[in-house]
Scaffold this motif. Structure first.
Motif, PDB file in Angstrom:
ATOM      1  N   PRO A  67       0.808  -1.228   0.000  1.00  0.00           N
ATOM      2  CA  PRO A  67       0.000   0.000   0.000  1.00  0.00           C
ATOM      3  C   PRO A  67       0.837   1.272   0.000  1.00  0.00           C
ATOM      4  CG  PRO A  67       0.135  -0.880   2.214  1.00  0.00           C
ATOM      5  CD  PRO A  67       0.930  -1.816   1.339  1.00  0.00           C
ATOM      6  N   ALA A  68       0.236   2.306  -0.546  1.00  0.00           N
ATOM      7  CA  ALA A  68       0.708   3.681  -0.385  1.00  0.00           C
ATOM      8  C   ALA A  68      -0.542   4.517  -0.137  1.00  0.00           C
ATOM      9  CB  ALA A  68       1.470   4.155  -1.612  1.00  0.00           C
ATOM     10  N   PHE A  69      -0.355   5.746   0.273  1.00  0.00           N
ATOM     11  CA  PHE A  69      -1.502   6.572   0.662  1.00  0.00           C
ATOM     12  C   PHE A  69      -1.315   7.990   0.126  1.00  0.00           C
ATOM     13  CE2 PHE A  69      -0.817   3.193   3.647  1.00  0.00           C
ATOM     14  CZ  PHE A  69      -2.084   2.664   3.837  1.00  0.00           C
ATOM     15  N   LEU A  70      -2.378   8.505  -0.453  1.00  0.00           N
ATOM     16  CA  LEU A  70      -2.402   9.887  -0.922  1.00  0.00           C
ATOM     17  C   LEU A  70      -3.237  10.691   0.063  1.00  0.00           C
ATOM     18  CD1 LEU A  70      -1.902  12.110  -3.063  1.00  0.00           C
ATOM     19  CD2 LEU A  70      -3.972  11.280  -4.231  1.00  0.00           C
ATOM     20  N   ILE A  71      -2.608  11.662   0.689  1.00  0.00           N
ATOM     21  CA  ILE A  71      -3.281  12.475   1.705  1.00  0.00           C
ATOM     22  C   ILE A  71      -3.478  13.889   1.166  1.00  0.00           C
ATOM     23  CG2 ILE A  71      -3.176  13.363   4.066  1.00  0.00           C
ATOM     24  CD1 ILE A  71      -1.504  10.974   4.818  1.00  0.00           C
ATOM     25  N   HIS A  72      -4.687  14.388   1.294  1.00  0.00           N
ATOM     26  CA  HIS A  72      -5.020  15.741   0.842  1.00  0.00           C
ATOM     27  C   HIS A  72      -5.146  16.648   2.059  1.00  0.00           C
ATOM     28  CE1 HIS A  72      -6.049  14.307  -3.264  1.00  0.00           C
ATOM     29  NE2 HIS A  72      -6.461  13.227  -2.631  1.00  0.00           N
ATOM     30  N   HIS A  73      -4.246  17.630   2.150  1.00  0.00           N
ATOM     31  CA  HIS A  73      -4.260  18.591   3.250  1.00  0.00           C
ATOM     32  C   HIS A  73      -4.713  19.942   2.695  1.00  0.00           C
ATOM     33  CE1 HIS A  73      -2.753  21.437   6.255  1.00  0.00           C
ATOM     34  NE2 HIS A  73      -2.792  20.428   7.120  1.00  0.00           N
ATOM     35  N   PRO A  74      -5.615  20.662   3.377  1.00  0.00           N
ATOM     36  CA  PRO A  74      -6.170  21.899   2.815  1.00  0.00           C
ATOM     37  C   PRO A  74      -5.164  23.016   2.644  1.00  0.00           C
ATOM     38  CG  PRO A  74      -6.848  21.629   5.105  1.00  0.00           C
ATOM     39  CD  PRO A  74      -6.204  20.329   4.696  1.00  0.00           C
ATOM     40  N   GLY A  75      -4.060  22.966   3.362  1.00  0.00           N
ATOM     41  CA  GLY A  75      -3.054  24.012   3.225  1.00  0.00           C
ATOM     42  C   GLY A  75      -1.776  23.541   2.562  1.00  0.00           C
ATOM     43  N   ALA A  76      -1.350  22.336   2.894  1.00  0.00           N
ATOM     44  CA  ALA A  76      -0.085  21.810   2.370  1.00  0.00           C
ATOM     45  C   ALA A  76      -0.253  21.112   1.030  1.00  0.00           C
ATOM     46  CB  ALA A  76       0.532  20.852   3.388  1.00  0.00           C
ATOM     47  N   GLY A  77      -1.481  20.808   0.655  1.00  0.00           N
ATOM     48  CA  GLY A  77      -1.717  20.139  -0.614  1.00  0.00           C
ATOM     49  C   GLY A  77      -1.567  18.627  -0.501  1.00  0.00           C
ATOM     50  N   PRO A  78      -1.559  17.938  -1.647  1.00  0.00           N
ATOM     51  CA  PRO A  78      -1.471  16.479  -1.613  1.00  0.00           C
ATOM     52  C   PRO A  78      -0.051  15.997  -1.324  1.00  0.00           C
ATOM     53  CG  PRO A  78      -1.544  17.239  -3.876  1.00  0.00           C
ATOM     54  CD  PRO A  78      -1.727  18.456  -3.016  1.00  0.00           C
ATOM     55  N   PHE A  79       0.049  14.922  -0.542  1.00  0.00           N
ATOM     56  CA  PHE A  79       1.348  14.295  -0.312  1.00  0.00           C
ATOM     57  C   PHE A  79       1.144  12.800  -0.114  1.00  0.00           C
ATOM     58  CE2 PHE A  79      -0.140  15.302   3.946  1.00  0.00           C
ATOM     59  CZ  PHE A  79       0.310  14.252   4.741  1.00  0.00           C
ATOM     60  N   LEU A  80       2.232  12.074  -0.109  1.00  0.00           N
ATOM     61  CA  LEU A  80       2.180  10.617  -0.052  1.00  0.00           C
ATOM     62  C   LEU A  80       2.721  10.083   1.267  1.00  0.00           C
ATOM     63  CD1 LEU A  80       3.595   9.678  -3.578  1.00  0.00           C
ATOM     64  CD2 LEU A  80       1.211   9.441  -2.827  1.00  0.00           C
ATOM     65  N   VAL A  81       2.244   8.898   1.623  1.00  0.00           N
ATOM     66  CA  VAL A  81       2.894   8.070   2.633  1.00  0.00           C
ATOM     67  C   VAL A  81       3.351   6.806   1.917  1.00  0.00           C
ATOM     68  CG1 VAL A  81       2.625   6.743   4.760  1.00  0.00           C
ATOM     69  CG2 VAL A  81       1.509   8.978   4.524  1.00  0.00           C
ATOM     70  N   ASP A  82       4.666   6.596   1.860  1.00  0.00           N
ATOM     71  CA  ASP A  82       5.307   5.483   1.161  1.00  0.00           C
ATOM     72  C   ASP A  82       5.087   5.586  -0.351  1.00  0.00           C
ATOM     73  OD1 ASP A  82       6.355   4.549   3.545  1.00  0.00           O
ATOM     74  OD2 ASP A  82       4.715   3.153   3.898  1.00  0.00           O
ATOM     75  N   THR A  83       5.769   4.721  -1.113  1.00  0.00           N
ATOM     76  CA  THR A  83       5.798   4.914  -2.571  1.00  0.00           C
ATOM     77  C   THR A  83       5.335   3.708  -3.374  1.00  0.00           C
ATOM     78  OG1 THR A  83       8.093   4.147  -2.909  1.00  0.00           O
ATOM     79  CG2 THR A  83       7.774   6.464  -2.266  1.00  0.00           C
ATOM     80  N   GLY A  84       5.060   2.561  -2.737  1.00  0.00           N
ATOM     81  CA  GLY A  84       4.663   1.393  -3.512  1.00  0.00           C
ATOM     82  C   GLY A  84       5.797   0.875  -4.382  1.00  0.00           C
ATOM     83  N   LEU A  85       5.456  -0.003  -5.325  1.00  0.00           N
ATOM     84  CA  LEU A  85       6.461  -0.605  -6.192  1.00  0.00           C
ATOM     85  C   LEU A  85       6.712   0.262  -7.420  1.00  0.00           C
ATOM     86  CD1 LEU A  85       5.436  -4.381  -6.070  1.00  0.00           C
ATOM     87  CD2 LEU A  85       7.153  -3.172  -4.699  1.00  0.00           C
ATOM     88  N   HIS A  86       7.947   0.269  -7.857  1.00  0.00           N
ATOM     89  CA  HIS A  86       8.369   1.064  -9.012  1.00  0.00           C
ATOM     90  C   HIS A  86       7.664   0.591 -10.282  1.00  0.00           C
ATOM     91  CE1 HIS A  86      11.098   2.601 -12.149  1.00  0.00           C
ATOM     92  NE2 HIS A  86      11.410   3.535 -11.262  1.00  0.00           N
ATOM     93  N   PRO A  87       7.340   1.510 -11.204  1.00  0.00           N
ATOM     94  CA  PRO A  87       6.659   1.114 -12.438  1.00  0.00           C
ATOM     95  C   PRO A  87       7.347  -0.010 -13.203  1.00  0.00           C
ATOM     96  CG  PRO A  87       6.680   3.498 -12.243  1.00  0.00           C
ATOM     97  CD  PRO A  87       7.505   2.976 -11.113  1.00  0.00           C
ATOM     98  N   SER A  88       8.683  -0.088 -13.148  1.00  0.00           N
ATOM     99  CA  SER A  88       9.418  -1.108 -13.895  1.00  0.00           C
ATOM    100  C   SER A  88       9.156  -2.513 -13.386  1.00  0.00           C
ATOM    101  CB  SER A  88      10.924  -0.821 -13.838  1.00  0.00           C
ATOM    102  OG  SER A  88      11.421  -0.957 -12.514  1.00  0.00           O
ATOM    103  N   VAL A  89       8.644  -2.623 -12.158  1.00  0.00           N
ATOM    104  CA  VAL A  89       8.387  -3.945 -11.588  1.00  0.00           C
ATOM    105  C   VAL A  89       7.328  -4.701 -12.398  1.00  0.00           C
ATOM    106  CG1 VAL A  89       7.480  -5.141  -9.536  1.00  0.00           C
ATOM    107  CG2 VAL A  89       9.142  -3.281  -9.281  1.00  0.00           C
ATOM    108  N   ALA A  90       6.454  -3.973 -13.072  1.00  0.00           N
ATOM    109  CA  ALA A  90       5.425  -4.627 -13.887  1.00  0.00           C
ATOM    110  C   ALA A  90       6.038  -5.482 -14.984  1.00  0.00           C
ATOM    111  CB  ALA A  90       4.492  -3.574 -14.489  1.00  0.00           C
ATOM    112  N   ALA A  91       7.173  -5.037 -15.532  1.00  0.00           N
ATOM    113  CA  ALA A  91       7.798  -5.772 -16.630  1.00  0.00           C
ATOM    114  C   ALA A  91       9.010  -6.577 -16.197  1.00  0.00           C
ATOM    115  CB  ALA A  91       8.215  -4.787 -17.732  1.00  0.00           C
ATOM    116  N   SER A  92       9.772  -6.046 -15.251  1.00  0.00           N
ATOM    117  CA  SER A  92      11.027  -6.690 -14.862  1.00  0.00           C
ATOM    118  C   SER A  92      11.306  -6.454 -13.385  1.00  0.00           C
ATOM    119  CB  SER A  92      12.192  -6.140 -15.706  1.00  0.00           C
ATOM    120  OG  SER A  92      13.420  -6.717 -15.324  1.00  0.00           O
ATOM    121  N   PRO A  93      10.724  -7.274 -12.501  1.00  0.00           N
ATOM    122  CA  PRO A  93      10.905  -7.056 -11.064  1.00  0.00           C
ATOM    123  C   PRO A  93      12.358  -7.035 -10.612  1.00  0.00           C
ATOM    124  CG  PRO A  93       9.148  -8.626 -11.460  1.00  0.00           C
ATOM    125  CD  PRO A  93       9.818  -8.382 -12.777  1.00  0.00           C
TER     126      PRO A  93
END
Length: 301
Positions: A67-93
């Motif tokens: 999992p990763a999480f997208l958090i929307h803050h009314p002043g700071a804007g959107p930010f993430l918690v953790d990053t999940g798997l890299h896009p390249s993992v879909a083709a070549s883990p």
């Protein structure tokens, strides 16, 4: 080899805080692993062999969401918690995770399910993400760090020290190639004067100074693991990270087989357990619980 990246200490809240602010939290599933159940809950006899899959047919392996999480803050804007798997993992883990993890972790990521792709579907350019909070630096959480070059990454001091300079990094779950970039790494010391308690958590850091997002020290799974407490409109949501793998570990399910520090893991788990008991309306999201993940809503406000 130690990383060349450097850090700066975070000693005060980040800008963007608003009095009385609440946040919205979106859940993002960015890949999965398949492992024996013994990888997340201790089994006997021979727990190490069970973790490696001996005695467990592949058909009985457990799915572990990343999992990763997208958090929307009314002043700071959107930010993430953790990053999940890299896009390249879909083709070549193996390219991103290494041959050993790719082979024995049975990693899977559907094209377009990585966090950057899911952000773009929401109309958010990944390069515009200015903040990523890391629960910890294990490779299934850091895999896609490279995709957020303009972000500040908030990590605990103890976790950075273990990940960046500790011996035998892969044995302890770290892949330094994921984060050895000249990015803005900001470290939090949970021994500093800006640290305070919150509810059942002994040491927390108010990320924006408005109480909307608090980082909570929950070490044990790793040297400097932290959880994230988000204030919704009428309750709290706790991103527990890997402080607990499964929701059942709050109520007596078997412990994980090899935490970095079992004593600290038990202490962190007890803080989470007391929080769940005292605030039953709160949402607590464990690190890798497939069955629990399926009961969650895609967005909380």
């Amino acid at each position: 080899m130690k990383v060349r990246a450097e850090t700066r200490r975070l000693t005060k809240p980040l800008p963007g805080g608003k009095q009385g602010a609440t946040v919205a939290v979106e859940l993002i599933r960015a890949g999965e692993f398949k492992t024996p159940r013994a990888f997340i809950e201790t089994e006997t006899p021979l727990p190490k062999l069970r973790m490696a899959g001996f005695g467990t047919p592949r058909s009985q392996y457990t799915t572990l969401p990343c999992p990763a999480f997208l958090i929307h803050h009314p002043g700071a804007g959107p930010f993430l918690v953790d990053t999940g798997l890299h896009p390249s993992v879909a083709a070549s883990p193996a390219e991103n995770l290494g041959r050993l993890i790719a082979r024995f972790g049975h990693v899977h990521l559907e094209p377009g399910d990585d966090v950057p792709a899911q952000l773009r579907k929401r109309g958010i350019d990944p390069k515009e993400i200015g903040l990523v909070v890391m629960t910890h630096m294990h490779l299934d959480h850091t895999s896609a760090i490279s995709e957020f070059p303009n972000a500040s990454f908030v990590i605990t001091e103890d976790e950075w020290e273990a990940a960046a300079t500790g011996s035998r990094p892969l044995l302890h779950g770290y892949r330094r190639a994921h984060f050895d970039y000249a990015f803005d790494y900001r470290t939090v010391s949970y021994d500093g004067p800006e640290i305070s308690s919150y509810a059942t958590f002994g040491r927390t850091f108010d990320l924006f100074g408005d109480g909307s997002v608090r980082l909570a020290s929950t070490p044990g799974h790793s040297a400097g693991h932290q959880s994230v407490i988000c204030r919704l409109r009428d309750r709290d949501l706790v991103i527990a990270g890997d402080a607990i793998y499964t929701i059942g570990q709050l109520s007596g399910a078997p412990e994980p087989p090899r935490p970095y520090d079992r004593h600290n893991w038990q202490r962190s788990m007890r803080e989470l357990r007391r929080f769940a008991e005292q605030y039953p309306e709160a949402v607590i999201i464990p690190g890798h619980d497939q069955a629990h993940w399926e009961t969650l809503e895609p967005r909380y406000e």
